[in-house]
Design an enzyme around this catalytic site. Sequence first.
Site, PDB file in Angstrom:
ATOM      1  N   LYS A 225       0.816  -1.215   0.000  1.00  0.00           N
ATOM      2  CA  LYS A 225       0.000   0.000   0.000  1.00  0.00           C
ATOM      3  C   LYS A 225       0.856   1.275   0.000  1.00  0.00           C
ATOM      4  O   LYS A 225       0.639   2.182  -0.802  1.00  0.00           O
ATOM      5  CB  LYS A 225      -0.872  -0.065   1.254  1.00  0.00           C
ATOM      6  CG  LYS A 225      -1.612   1.146   1.592  1.00  0.00           C
ATOM      7  CD  LYS A 225      -2.224   0.945   2.964  1.00  0.00           C
ATOM      8  CE  LYS A 225      -1.145   0.985   4.037  1.00  0.00           C
ATOM      9  NZ  LYS A 225      -1.538   1.781   5.204  1.00  0.00           N
ATOM     10  N   THR A 226       1.836   1.290   0.898  1.00  0.00           N
ATOM     11  CA  THR A 226       2.688   2.470   0.988  1.00  0.00           C
ATOM     12  C   THR A 226       3.485   2.656  -0.291  1.00  0.00           C
ATOM     13  O   THR A 226       3.670   3.770  -0.774  1.00  0.00           O
ATOM     14  CB  THR A 226       3.654   2.336   2.181  1.00  0.00           C
ATOM     15  OG1 THR A 226       2.895   1.966   3.324  1.00  0.00           O
ATOM     16  CG2 THR A 226       4.351   3.632   2.454  1.00  0.00           C
TER      17      THR A 226
ATOM     18  N   ASP B 178      -4.353   8.195   3.177  1.00  0.00           N
ATOM     19  CA  ASP B 178      -3.885   6.883   3.605  1.00  0.00           C
ATOM     20  C   ASP B 178      -4.790   6.407   4.747  1.00  0.00           C
ATOM     21  O   ASP B 178      -5.386   7.238   5.435  1.00  0.00           O
ATOM     22  CB  ASP B 178      -2.446   7.036   4.117  1.00  0.00           C
ATOM     23  CG  ASP B 178      -1.777   5.693   4.329  1.00  0.00           C
ATOM     24  OD1 ASP B 178      -2.331   4.676   3.869  1.00  0.00           O
ATOM     25  OD2 ASP B 178      -0.701   5.668   4.948  1.00  0.00           O
ATOM     26  N   GLU B 179      -4.891   5.119   4.976  1.00  0.00           N
ATOM     27  CA  GLU B 179      -5.720   4.586   6.067  1.00  0.00           C
ATOM     28  C   GLU B 179      -7.128   5.187   6.016  1.00  0.00           C
ATOM     29  O   GLU B 179      -7.668   5.633   7.025  1.00  0.00           O
ATOM     30  CB  GLU B 179      -5.094   4.892   7.435  1.00  0.00           C
ATOM     31  CG  GLU B 179      -3.641   4.522   7.582  1.00  0.00           C
ATOM     32  CD  GLU B 179      -3.402   3.032   7.780  1.00  0.00           C
ATOM     33  OE1 GLU B 179      -4.359   2.246   7.627  1.00  0.00           O
ATOM     34  OE2 GLU B 179      -2.251   2.658   8.070  1.00  0.00           O
TER      35      GLU B 179
ATOM     36  N   GLN C 287      -9.133  -3.527   8.427  1.00  0.00           N
ATOM     37  CA  GLN C 287      -8.218  -2.963   9.413  1.00  0.00           C
ATOM     38  C   GLN C 287      -8.774  -1.707  10.050  1.00  0.00           C
ATOM     39  O   GLN C 287      -8.036  -0.895  10.615  1.00  0.00           O
ATOM     40  CB  GLN C 287      -6.870  -2.664   8.757  1.00  0.00           C
ATOM     41  CG  GLN C 287      -6.140  -3.919   8.336  1.00  0.00           C
ATOM     42  CD  GLN C 287      -4.773  -3.617   7.773  1.00  0.00           C
ATOM     43  OE1 GLN C 287      -3.868  -3.183   8.490  1.00  0.00           O
ATOM     44  NE2 GLN C 287      -4.601  -3.824   6.474  1.00  0.00           N
TER      45      GLN C 287
ATOM     46  N   ARG D  14       0.841  -8.151  11.501  1.00  0.00           N
ATOM     47  CA  ARG D  14       2.091  -7.386  11.619  1.00  0.00           C
ATOM     48  C   ARG D  14       3.287  -8.305  11.444  1.00  0.00           C
ATOM     49  O   ARG D  14       4.405  -7.852  11.227  1.00  0.00           O
ATOM     50  CB  ARG D  14       2.219  -6.700  12.991  1.00  0.00           C
ATOM     51  CG  ARG D  14       1.165  -5.664  13.359  1.00  0.00           C
ATOM     52  CD  ARG D  14       0.945  -4.653  12.314  1.00  0.00           C
ATOM     53  NE  ARG D  14      -0.141  -5.043  11.431  1.00  0.00           N
ATOM     54  CZ  ARG D  14      -0.346  -4.543  10.224  1.00  0.00           C
ATOM     55  NH1 ARG D  14       0.474  -3.654   9.731  1.00  0.00           N
ATOM     56  NH2 ARG D  14      -1.357  -4.943   9.475  1.00  0.00           N
TER      57      ARG D  14
END
Length: 784
Positions: free
Chosen positions: A33-34, A225-226, A259, A634
């Site tokens: 994603k980043t 983002d997020e 998430q 994670r």
Amino acid sequence: MSSYLDELNDVQRAAVTTTEGPVLVIAGPGSGKTRVLTYRIAHLLQQGVAPWEILTLTFTNKAAREMKERIENVVGARAQSLWAGTFHSIFARILRTEASKLGFPSSFSIYDTDDTTSVLRAIIKEMSLDTNVYNASAIRSRISLAKSNLISPKAYRENADMMQQDRAAKRPYIVDIYEKYVARCQRSGAMDFDDLLFQLYRLFRDNPDQVLEKYQKKFRYIHVDEFQDTNFLQYAILRRLVKYPGSPENVFVVGDDAQSIYAFRGATIDNILDFEKDYPLLKTFKLEQNYRSTHHIVSAANEVISFNRRQLNKTIWTDKVDRHKIKLLRCVTDDEEGRRVADLILEQKHRYHLPNHDIAILYRTNAQSRKFEEHLRRLNLPYRVFGGTSFYQRKEVKDFVGYLRLAVNPLDEEALRRVINFPTRGISDATVDKLSAVAGASNIAMWEAMLSPQLDVTDRARKSLATFRHMVEDWQKRVASEPASRLAAEILRKSGLFDALKGDTSPEGISRLENVNAVLDAISEFADSPGLPAEAPAPAGVAEPGIFPQAGAAVSDRSLSAYLQTITLLTDADEKNDGNDHITLMSVHSAKGLEYKSVFVTGLEENLFPSFMSMEDPNGLDEERRLFYVAITRAKEFLTISFSKSRYRFGSLRESNPSRFLDEIGGQHYELLGGIGSGRGPAAAQNQQQPVTQPRAGVSGNFANPRMRAVTRPAAPIAIPAGFKVSPVEDIVPGVTVLHLKFGEGKVTSVEGPKDNKVATIQFKNDDMPERRIVLKFAKLQVM
DNA sequence: GTTTCGCATCTTTTT
DNA sequence: GATGCGAAAC
């Protein structure tokens, strides 16, 4: 094409190169994603878009900083002029420029949660309300809820629902408290966290031509983002910035509904759904390949999340080969949990040569960190705890910062109250109360009330007040001209704070002094740092153009005022890395967006994880489950999950049952760990005596003694029928009726996906979800 | 006016 | 276990 595009998979590349129009990227954990976000921005810059035309809203300042660095690697120094930061910090920057239009000073203070609670406590006290009924922090969340839904005090009073709820809760005066609170913030020149959003919304709404349009034109490309963690108000602001007649609607949002872990703060996946409605031209991309974790971890995560009732369709998969199963650590006490986790870390470090920074211990509540700290210290393993009371929340630091805030903005009542008599200088509580009363009566700040003729105090108090006022006035005059660090150092001495701290030679006292000195160092560093963008000589004379002069200046604002606004908005994750190699301890919430080779997810017990606060509400439980999903995803290679039969909580030892989430992981993905501490001490011995049912392969993880579990879940578990046999994947085709061990009988409506990773959509008869998507290679289905 | 101590209360996650 | 609050002692 440029080389950076070659580093992307097909979907990623498509998302990156779709630069025009609205784009939604649904990105599973570890799906790059980043990378997509950074490459997309780099791509825009390569195509000639100016950096100050690109706005990126992230969840932490650190994420923004890292993104800038990565972009810089591709396109060079131009990246420094990008507008990237958290919603709150970017909005604070805009508000600072436009503050006068809202009747705030540009050096307005930002109230953190503590400040807000304390203001509310004072108001409740002044109104002589029962503090048991009117709990300040409960009122705070209520007001926060109102603000996040754009409900002003006036609107609150007219809102039948809210008023009715308050009456039912026997707290009819909340709206009055809210009204007073807003007035007090205004006269204090202060905004709380919610105000940074609320006031910006007001600003845009009330100044469509002079202000809103300027920013609409300026930010030609906006990224979020997020996105799943944005709340209603954030989305409302975003919408105003992006959607207007003639807009190219260049908005690019990245998120993962699975998430979403900030519903308690008003975040809602409705934003993702609304987004699809608001932008008919929306292009959606799904990143489903997980590049982070091994198969067992991804599978366990998929299984867990499939228990949630509402999700967007997607299937996360990985081609990483398994080497290690998930380890499950069953402990008798929280102390044993701490010891075994620490021992296991040592063992992993030796066996796999893991550096400390590859390891993280995650927990649901910050209070759990203690035991781990104890045992890591015992083994001399360096660690760092994120979260909890941060540096800037320590009393001595807040005191010092209080003085600094007062110098920058004397109207700031919270700062004033905090420092007016610390160190003591003969201004009693009674005097402060009188000040506050005068201020309230004439709606002026307490600072101004000091001069009011209505103030009736003894001569002695009056004298003390005058001395104090002169001291602050002197600083205030110099704040604009003098270097921040020099002034701050002087404030520390002149205020008497330094002497008060120096007098205390206890270890705690010494550390308090060190903390205050650390603030001084931080200010020097902040003031000396070359100012991020504008001052870094931009190549070829591309400085941010004059249509936006003040904000350009704000970017490189190194004033004390800028420093103060920055620190209030720092998040845990933003805390500077001290460069040492340490093990990371943090809450699962803080771990969002991070990854580690080895992750310990701890305290998997009913009422802890899931939290007792969420147990009643199915939505709350789903959020806890998403939180668990975030926690386990994670991990890249090693995942260890632990729980304990008993634990000290709220001051006493309590029994606890294993978390329901553990049962949702298939037994084939984990192994129960025989105690490392076997034979050492009573706890370990006791542990060995516990009969442990090894999970049966193929059956949903039922590792613990079944009687310990009073199962409650959306679909009631059904008895395993005698002769249940898992049918081969090839037999699961559309139209057949199948039996699932958790969901019961259902009809297969469709099957899709590659041969080795088929996903079936199934309608179950006794289920509150219309249909579920089941990953066939993990599912236990029998064709009936 | 200031400090200290005992008592009560509230315990999630964070910008 | 931590924090706030009120009362009593300094």
